[in-house]
Design a protein around this motif. Structure first.
Motif, PDB file in Angstrom:
ATOM      1  N   ASP A  12     -93.325  35.085 -87.146  1.00  0.00           N
ATOM      2  CA  ASP A  12     -93.468  36.174 -88.111  1.00  0.00           C
ATOM      3  C   ASP A  12     -94.372  35.759 -89.269  1.00  0.00           C
ATOM      4  O   ASP A  12     -95.227  36.526 -89.722  1.00  0.00           O
ATOM      5  CB  ASP A  12     -92.091  36.582 -88.659  1.00  0.00           C
ATOM      6  N   VAL A  13     -94.178  34.522 -89.739  1.00  0.00           N
ATOM      7  CA  VAL A  13     -94.999  34.017 -90.836  1.00  0.00           C
ATOM      8  C   VAL A  13     -96.453  33.928 -90.405  1.00  0.00           C
ATOM      9  O   VAL A  13     -97.371  34.333 -91.128  1.00  0.00           O
ATOM     10  CB  VAL A  13     -94.499  32.626 -91.296  1.00  0.00           C
ATOM     11  N   ALA A  14     -96.696  33.401 -89.195  1.00  0.00           N
ATOM     12  CA  ALA A  14     -98.058  33.258 -88.689  1.00  0.00           C
ATOM     13  C   ALA A  14     -98.738  34.619 -88.550  1.00  0.00           C
ATOM     14  O   ALA A  14     -99.919  34.781 -88.900  1.00  0.00           O
ATOM     15  CB  ALA A  14     -98.033  32.537 -87.348  1.00  0.00           C
ATOM     16  N   VAL A  23    -101.069  26.542 -86.933  1.00  0.00           N
ATOM     17  CA  VAL A  23    -101.571  26.423 -88.304  1.00  0.00           C
ATOM     18  C   VAL A  23    -100.434  26.668 -89.288  1.00  0.00           C
ATOM     19  O   VAL A  23    -100.295  25.966 -90.300  1.00  0.00           O
ATOM     20  CB  VAL A  23    -102.735  27.407 -88.541  1.00  0.00           C
ATOM     21  N   ALA A  24     -99.602  27.654 -89.011  1.00  0.00           N
ATOM     22  CA  ALA A  24     -98.468  27.939 -89.889  1.00  0.00           C
ATOM     23  C   ALA A  24     -97.523  26.749 -89.961  1.00  0.00           C
ATOM     24  O   ALA A  24     -97.010  26.401 -91.034  1.00  0.00           O
ATOM     25  CB  ALA A  24     -97.726  29.183 -89.400  1.00  0.00           C
ATOM     26  N   ARG A  42    -102.216  31.363 -97.716  1.00  0.00           N
ATOM     27  CA  ARG A  42    -101.762  32.581 -97.047  1.00  0.00           C
ATOM     28  C   ARG A  42    -100.432  32.358 -96.331  1.00  0.00           C
ATOM     29  O   ARG A  42     -99.527  33.206 -96.368  1.00  0.00           O
ATOM     30  CB  ARG A  42    -102.830  33.050 -96.057  1.00  0.00           C
ATOM     31  N   VAL A  43    -100.287  31.194 -95.703  1.00  0.00           N
ATOM     32  CA  VAL A  43     -99.045  30.896 -94.995  1.00  0.00           C
ATOM     33  C   VAL A  43     -97.881  30.775 -95.981  1.00  0.00           C
ATOM     34  O   VAL A  43     -96.790  31.324 -95.760  1.00  0.00           O
ATOM     35  CB  VAL A  43     -99.186  29.605 -94.170  1.00  0.00           C
ATOM     36  N   LEU A  44     -98.093  30.044 -97.064  1.00  0.00           N
ATOM     37  CA  LEU A  44     -97.029  29.872 -98.054  1.00  0.00           C
ATOM     38  C   LEU A  44     -96.624  31.200 -98.670  1.00  0.00           C
ATOM     39  O   LEU A  44     -95.430  31.461 -98.906  1.00  0.00           O
ATOM     40  CB  LEU A  44     -97.486  28.890 -99.142  1.00  0.00           C
TER      41      LEU A  44
END
Length: 346
Positions: A12-14, A23-24, A42-44
């Motif tokens: 969901d985060v990715a 990458v996430a 962006r991930v944070l």
């Protein structure tokens, strides 16, 4: 499918950050892994907006880490332990780890530890127990990051030691300036390498000033044992007599002994060791020897970090010895004690 009550996942985060799952994962790992600042931000941000909480177990599998640092002790009964371990736990948490206390009361406990695969799998082990020799410590845990804190060490290993002589010297110099010529020396645990070295410093500097040691005992750093020893002793008090204790808890017993025997003006004749708040609180006020606990903890944490991030090369000639080559003298740190004179009551 309704997922309103389902915790957000890494996928969901990715998706929200418009990056791959890999990458996430790198962005949330807490490690300095290759990733652009834009993607990491962006991930944070996506993780925060979704309320994503990383699964520490899954992270440990991916990183080959447990997130645990073992603290191996004999006991947790001395008042100085409370002050030290509170700071040590905070220091461990500051580097993203959790403390796991392992108490060893006898050799039987060591045998049980060797059978416990969960306890063995830690990212580092801090050895305060005097039951553990450096050679044995390497066989107890599945990690090269073993830091000896019990006064024992080997050249190819990690340690933090305390040079206790400066504080002891200054305390006995002060006692001599106050006319002390007789002494009772109450030590802690006779099996401790630190304690044997500490007592030898006391004896050397008492001898240097011709101060006679009339009685001595090992009382395991215990208030109760020290009070029982003093109560059972036939001590002839005088202004020339001082009691030197190798823990503040035993010095507290000396204070209560003097009170119980209606001995006044004793504050300049009791010396503790630990520099705990108890030496400055209420009626338990006496001079003490010690070191800054925060300095000690910072030294430990710096060695833990070095051990964690330094490549350690085992001797190729004989891997069975488990000896380790280390890159710098920062693997062994030393801090020094000082004498804390109680100005309020002396």
């Amino acid at each position: 499918m309704n997922r309103k009550n389902t915790p957000p996942t890494l996928s969901d985060v990715a998706a929200l950050a418009e990056v791959s799952k890999a990458v996430a994962s790198r962005a949330l790992s807490g490690k300095n892994r290759p990733i652009s600042a834009d993607k990491k931000a962006r991930v944070l941000q996506a993780a925060e907006s979704l309320g994503y909480v990383a699964n520490p177990f899954a992270q440990s599998l991916a990183n080959n880490e447990t997130g645990l640092i073992a603290i191996v002790v004999n006991h947790l009964s001395d008042v100085s332990d409370l002050t030290l371990f509170d700071s040590l736990i905070q220091g461990i948490q500051s580097i993203g780890k959790q403390a796991l206390f392992v108490r060893l009361k006898s050799a039987n406990d060591i045998d049980e530890l060797q059978k416990n695969a969960f306890v063995q799998r830690v990212d580092a082990a801090l050895i305060l127990s005097d039951l553990i020799e450096p050679e044995l410590a390497g066989s107890l845990f599945y990690t090269n990051n073993i830091i000896m804190l019990n006064g024992k060490s080997q050249e190819m290993g990690y340690s933090v030691k305390v040079n206790e002589e400066p504080g002891i010297k200054d305390a006995i110099d002060y006692a001599n300036s106050k006319g002390i010529k007789r002494a009772i020396l109450i030590g802690g645990r006779q099996s401790s390498a630190n304690e044997i070295q500490r007592v030898s410093h006391y004896l050397a500097h008492l001898t240097r000033h011709d101060i006679t040691v009339e009685a001595s005992a090992f009382c395991d750093y215990s208030y109760n044992e020290a009070l029982a020893y003093l109560t059972s002793s036939s001590i002839k008090d005088s202004e020339e007599l001082a009691i030197f204790c190798t823990s503040d808890s035993m010095a507290m017993a000396a204070v209560d002994y003097f009170k119980a025997n209606a001995i006044n003006h004793y504050s300049h004749r009791i010396f503790g060791f630990d520099n705990t708040e108890f030496s400055r609180r209420g009626d338990y006020q006496f001079s003490t020897i010690g070191f800054n606990k925060l300095d000690f903890v910072q030294s430990i944490i710096s060695v833990v970090k070095q051990a964690q991030y330094t490549q350690v090369n085992e001797k190729k000639s004989d891997k069975s010895t488990n000896e380790k080559w280390l890159p710098s003298t920062e693997s062994h740190l030393i801090i020094e004690t000082q004498f804390y004179l109680n100005h309020n009551r002396l």
